[in-house]
Scaffold this active site. Structure first.
Site, mmCIF file in Angstrom:
data_model
loop_
_atom_site.group_PDB
_atom_site.id
_atom_site.type_symbol
_atom_site.label_atom_id
_atom_site.label_comp_id
_atom_site.label_asym_id
_atom_site.label_seq_id
_atom_site.Cartn_x
_atom_site.Cartn_y
_atom_site.Cartn_z
ATOM 1 N N GLY A 212 0.796 -1.227 0.000
ATOM 2 C CA GLY A 212 0.000 0.000 0.000
ATOM 3 C C GLY A 212 0.825 1.272 0.000
ATOM 4 O O GLY A 212 0.372 2.293 0.524
ATOM 5 N N LYS A 213 2.003 1.246 -0.607
ATOM 6 C CA LYS A 213 2.857 2.446 -0.621
ATOM 7 C C LYS A 213 2.218 3.588 -1.410
ATOM 8 O O LYS A 213 2.223 4.735 -0.948
ATOM 9 C CB LYS A 213 4.240 2.113 -1.196
ATOM 10 C CG LYS A 213 5.092 1.211 -0.320
ATOM 11 C CD LYS A 213 6.514 1.067 -0.851
ATOM 12 C CE LYS A 213 6.564 0.442 -2.230
ATOM 13 N NZ LYS A 213 6.065 -0.952 -2.255
ATOM 14 N N THR A 214 1.707 3.293 -2.596
ATOM 15 C CA THR A 214 1.121 4.359 -3.418
ATOM 16 C C THR A 214 -0.133 4.924 -2.751
ATOM 17 O O THR A 214 -0.345 6.143 -2.725
ATOM 18 C CB THR A 214 0.792 3.841 -4.830
ATOM 19 O OG1 THR A 214 1.987 3.335 -5.440
ATOM 20 C CG2 THR A 214 0.224 4.949 -5.700
ATOM 21 N N LYS B 211 8.730 8.874 -7.592
ATOM 22 C CA LYS B 211 8.924 7.433 -7.469
ATOM 23 C C LYS B 211 10.164 7.137 -8.318
ATOM 24 O O LYS B 211 10.063 7.024 -9.549
ATOM 25 C CB LYS B 211 7.716 6.649 -7.966
ATOM 26 C CG LYS B 211 7.842 5.136 -7.734
ATOM 27 C CD LYS B 211 6.569 4.406 -8.152
ATOM 28 C CE LYS B 211 6.724 2.890 -7.994
ATOM 29 N NZ LYS B 211 6.708 2.448 -6.605
ATOM 30 N N GLU C 11 8.526 7.656 -3.108
ATOM 31 C CA GLU C 11 7.978 6.302 -2.956
ATOM 32 C C GLU C 11 8.960 5.262 -3.492
ATOM 33 O O GLU C 11 9.359 5.300 -4.660
ATOM 34 C CB GLU C 11 6.645 6.169 -3.699
ATOM 35 C CG GLU C 11 6.009 4.797 -3.491
ATOM 36 C CD GLU C 11 4.789 4.557 -4.352
ATOM 37 O OE1 GLU C 11 4.601 3.401 -4.779
ATOM 38 O OE2 GLU C 11 4.034 5.512 -4.600
ATOM 39 N N GLY C 12 9.320 4.324 -2.636
ATOM 40 C CA GLY C 12 10.222 3.260 -3.040
ATOM 41 C C GLY C 12 9.522 2.181 -3.844
ATOM 42 O O GLY C 12 8.340 2.273 -4.154
ATOM 43 N N GLY D 67 8.917 -2.002 -3.811
ATOM 44 C CA GLY D 67 9.061 -3.211 -3.016
ATOM 45 C C GLY D 67 9.453 -2.915 -1.580
ATOM 46 O O GLY D 67 9.088 -1.879 -1.019
#
Length: 214
Positions: A15-17, A38, A115-116, A118
């Site tokens: 759920g990073k995005t 990103k 945002e990374g 993985g």
């Protein structure tokens, strides 16, 4: 240097995005000009899906970014949906390209969310893991973790990795609709060991406050 917050996670599809977009909105609601990057997106065929979602979100929140394109959000893309090390055939990390895009974003922003891809130990090239990128970019970190069975182990391992690299961070739990067992099988451990359980869906304002003051 402007404030940089790196969104990482215990794994892919955590759920990073989703979290990044909520944070952008929360910081913007505080009157801050927000930006987002990103650095690397894999699995890109026609266009970077996460990058497009972030582009749409940030352009609505920061009028100064009305003219940016998705390439300004995602400077490095690969077709294969795999770790960057594999997807790029071990191409060396182009850190200068990433830093350039972040600095361009910072020219129109008070805070940049990065945002990374993985989890922390996703290999970017032979020398660099995703966790190293956080350090190289001099960012603070938000570790997004899940609420399903196994989250205690996954969360603690990732926390220890961040601590070992001396990366300031906080943890947020992204609980989904089918994670109804969290309060019974996992949350009690975190509460009894003194860790504040911040949930992305419920506590985004508190998460925003803690990150800003980290």
């Amino acid at each position: 240097m402007k404030k940089r917050i790196f969104i990482t996670a215990t794994n892919t599809d955590i759920g990073k995005t989703y979290t990044t977009k909520l944070l952008l909105k929360a910081f913007a609601a505080r009157g801050l000009k927000v930006g987002v990057i990103k650095p690397i997106e894999t699995g890109v065929v026609d266009y970077p899906i996460d990058g497009e979602a972030l582009l749409e979100c940030v352009k609505e929140l920061n009028p100064k970014l009305w003219s940016i394109e998705v390439e300004d959000i995602v400077p490095i893309t690969y077709t294969l949906p795999a770790a960057p090390f594999v997807a790029s055939d071990n191409m060396p990390l182009d850190l200068k390209k990433i830093v350039k895009k972040i600095e361009e974003m910072e020219a129109s922003s008070d805070i940049v969310i990065i945002e990374g891809a993985g989890g922390l130990y996703v290999p970017i090239d032979e020398q660099t893991m995703m966790i190293d990128l956080i350090k190289l970019l001099n960012a603070k970190a938000l570790l997004v973790t899940h609420c399903s069975l196994g989250c205690i182990n996954d969360t603690l391992l990732s926390q220890k990795a961040l601590e070992a690299k001396q990366i300031p961070h906080i943890v947020a739990f992204n609980c989904r609709d089918d994670d109804d067992s969290f309060s019974v099988v996992s949350e009690p451990y975190f509460i009894k060991t003194g860790q504040k359980v911040l949930k992305v869906g419920d506590d985004i304002d508190s998460i925003c406050e803690l990150l800003y003051n980290l």
